[in-house]
Every structure is written in structure tokens, then in C-alpha cells.
Design a protein around this motif. Structure first.
Motif, PDB file in Angstrom:
ATOM      1  N   ILE A 159      63.441  44.878   0.094  1.00 11.79           N
ATOM      2  CA  ILE A 159      63.239  45.316   1.480  1.00 11.79           C
ATOM      3  C   ILE A 159      61.775  45.664   1.720  1.00 11.79           C
ATOM      4  O   ILE A 159      61.211  45.316   2.760  1.00 11.79           O
ATOM      5  CB  ILE A 159      64.181  46.498   1.815  1.00 11.79           C
ATOM      6  N   ARG A 160      61.121  46.320   0.769  1.00  4.89           N
ATOM      7  CA  ARG A 160      59.702  46.679   0.920  1.00  4.89           C
ATOM      8  C   ARG A 160      58.809  45.447   1.022  1.00  4.89           C
ATOM      9  O   ARG A 160      57.751  45.490   1.652  1.00  4.89           O
ATOM     10  CB  ARG A 160      59.250  47.541  -0.259  1.00  4.89           C
ATOM     11  N   LYS A 161      59.198  44.330   0.416  1.00  4.69           N
ATOM     12  CA  LYS A 161      58.393  43.105   0.432  1.00  4.69           C
ATOM     13  C   LYS A 161      58.505  42.322   1.745  1.00  4.69           C
ATOM     14  O   LYS A 161      57.681  41.445   2.012  1.00  4.69           O
ATOM     15  CB  LYS A 161      58.802  42.185  -0.719  1.00  4.69           C
ATOM     16  N   LEU A 162      59.509  42.617   2.544  1.00  3.36           N
ATOM     17  CA  LEU A 162      59.764  41.820   3.748  1.00  3.36           C
ATOM     18  C   LEU A 162      58.624  41.887   4.751  1.00  3.36           C
ATOM     19  O   LEU A 162      58.155  42.960   5.105  1.00  3.36           O
ATOM     20  CB  LEU A 162      61.060  42.284   4.431  1.00  3.36           C
ATOM     21  N   LEU A 193      66.960  48.675   9.008  1.00  2.00           N
ATOM     22  CA  LEU A 193      65.953  49.529   9.641  1.00  2.00           C
ATOM     23  C   LEU A 193      65.996  50.943   9.050  1.00  2.00           C
ATOM     24  O   LEU A 193      64.951  51.558   8.824  1.00  2.00           O
ATOM     25  CB  LEU A 193      66.154  49.549  11.155  1.00  2.00           C
ATOM     26  N   ARG A 194      67.194  51.450   8.784  1.00  2.00           N
ATOM     27  CA  ARG A 194      67.309  52.778   8.149  1.00  2.00           C
ATOM     28  C   ARG A 194      66.742  52.777   6.729  1.00  2.00           C
ATOM     29  O   ARG A 194      66.317  53.813   6.225  1.00  2.00           O
ATOM     30  CB  ARG A 194      68.768  53.245   8.127  1.00  2.00           C
ATOM     31  N   GLN A 195      66.718  51.602   6.086  1.00  2.00           N
ATOM     32  CA  GLN A 195      66.166  51.495   4.736  1.00  2.00           C
ATOM     33  C   GLN A 195      64.645  51.439   4.749  1.00  2.00           C
ATOM     34  O   GLN A 195      64.010  51.366   3.705  1.00  2.00           O
ATOM     35  CB  GLN A 195      66.718  50.260   4.011  1.00  2.00           C
ATOM     36  N   GLY A 196      64.052  51.414   5.940  1.00  2.23           N
ATOM     37  CA  GLY A 196      62.601  51.468   6.045  1.00  2.23           C
ATOM     38  C   GLY A 196      61.920  50.195   6.513  1.00  2.23           C
ATOM     39  O   GLY A 196      60.694  50.157   6.623  1.00  2.23           O
TER      40      GLY A 196
END
Length: 162
Positions: A48-51, A71-74
Motif C-alpha cells: 500500500i505504501r508503494k502505490l 484510504l484508511r490504510q493510508g
């Protein structure tokens, strides 16, 4: 280029495809598996951070229902889809980008080629070119629809089709 299937293949729902090239990654669809005890896409915090972007093929929950969770995951990057698809979502997307503004329909632009898939209003197929490789996402393609327009993808060439 690497494709990780986070859901949707061999199951009805949870459509989610993580595409990575080096440190950059995109997601195509982010769906829920209705009626499941484990309905969310199988994405890690690191993925998710790489997206850098999320593309949606159409508005149905099995392709978009997990976006609020993402979205809640950041995730804060753009969510890219056709205007009709964005308008049909049952939740507000602050970082929405109309696909029509990114690339014209049926013309390759910015490594993206897309056309209408005939499945529902605003539904699309996507072809993404990335470092001399191409991947085609059919997006519930329905060429014989009597209701929704379809841009035939028969002549598209890709290294991989999903």
C-alpha cells in the motif's frame, strides 16, 4: 514488471491487481468479496505504501468496495476512473481523477490506452505500457451488450492479459 493478484481470480469478488515495477506500483481495482469472513484484498502495508495510483475498471463493489479500507490504510494518491464510474461510487473520493483527463479514449497517452468495456455505464478495459511491457485488464468486458457501448479490444496487443 511484476503482477500480484490480491484477489479476484478464481473467486467472485475482491478484484484487485497490484502491479509493480521497481519501487513504483499501481493498483487496478480494489474490490470486496461479498458474504466472506475475509472480504478485503490481500495487500500488505508495504504494498500500500508503494502505490502511486489506483485505476478502477468500473463501479461495482467487487471492483471498488474496498477503497474506503485502502484510504484508511493510508493511501492518499489518485484514484483514476471514468467520470461516470466516479459518480456512481457510494462514497466520496477526495483524490479522484477522471480517466478522460489522463488519456483520451482509444488513444495511447502517458502509457495508457483505454476503451469502454460494455459492462455498465463508464466501465472500461485498460492497457498499461510500462518499460516496454504491456498488460491488458479487461474489466468485465462485454462486447455484445445491447445497452452499454463497447470499444472492441480485439486488436490490442499485450504481454499479459487479465
Amino acid at each position: 514488471m511484476e503482477l500480484y493478484i490480491a484477489g479476484g481470480v478464481g473467486e467472485h469478488g475482491r478484484n484487485c491487481f497490484f502491479l509493480q515495477n521497481g519501487g513504483d506500483a499501481i493498483l487496478v481495482d480494489c474490490g470486496l468479496m461479498a458474504g466472506s469472513d475475509d472480504p478485503l484484498p490481500r495487500l500488505t502495508e508495504s504494498q500500500i505504501r508503494k502505490l502511486k495510483a489506483v485505476f478502477l475498471t468500473h463501479s461495482h463493489a467487487d471492483h471498488t468496495g474496498a477503497l474506503p479500507w485502502l484510504l484508511r490504510q493510508g493511501y492518499t494518491g489518485p484514484i483514476i476512473s471514468t467520470t461516470p464510474t466516479l459518480q456512481q461510487l457510494p462514497f466520496i473520493v477526495q483524490n479522484a481523477v477522471a480517466l478522460e483527463q489522463v488519456a483520451p479514449r482509444n488513444e495511447k497517452c502517458n502509457g495508457i490506452t483505454w476503451g469502454l468495456s460494455g459492462h455498465c455505464e463508464g466501465s472500461v478495459w485498460l492497457k498499461l505500457d510500462w518499460d516496454d511491457k504491456a498488460i491488458l485488464f479487461s474489466g468485465d468486458y462485454t462486447e455484445q451488450s445491447a445497452v452499454y457501448p463497447c470499444d472492441v479490444l480485439r486488436n490490442q496487443v499485450a504481454d499479459l492479459a487479465v
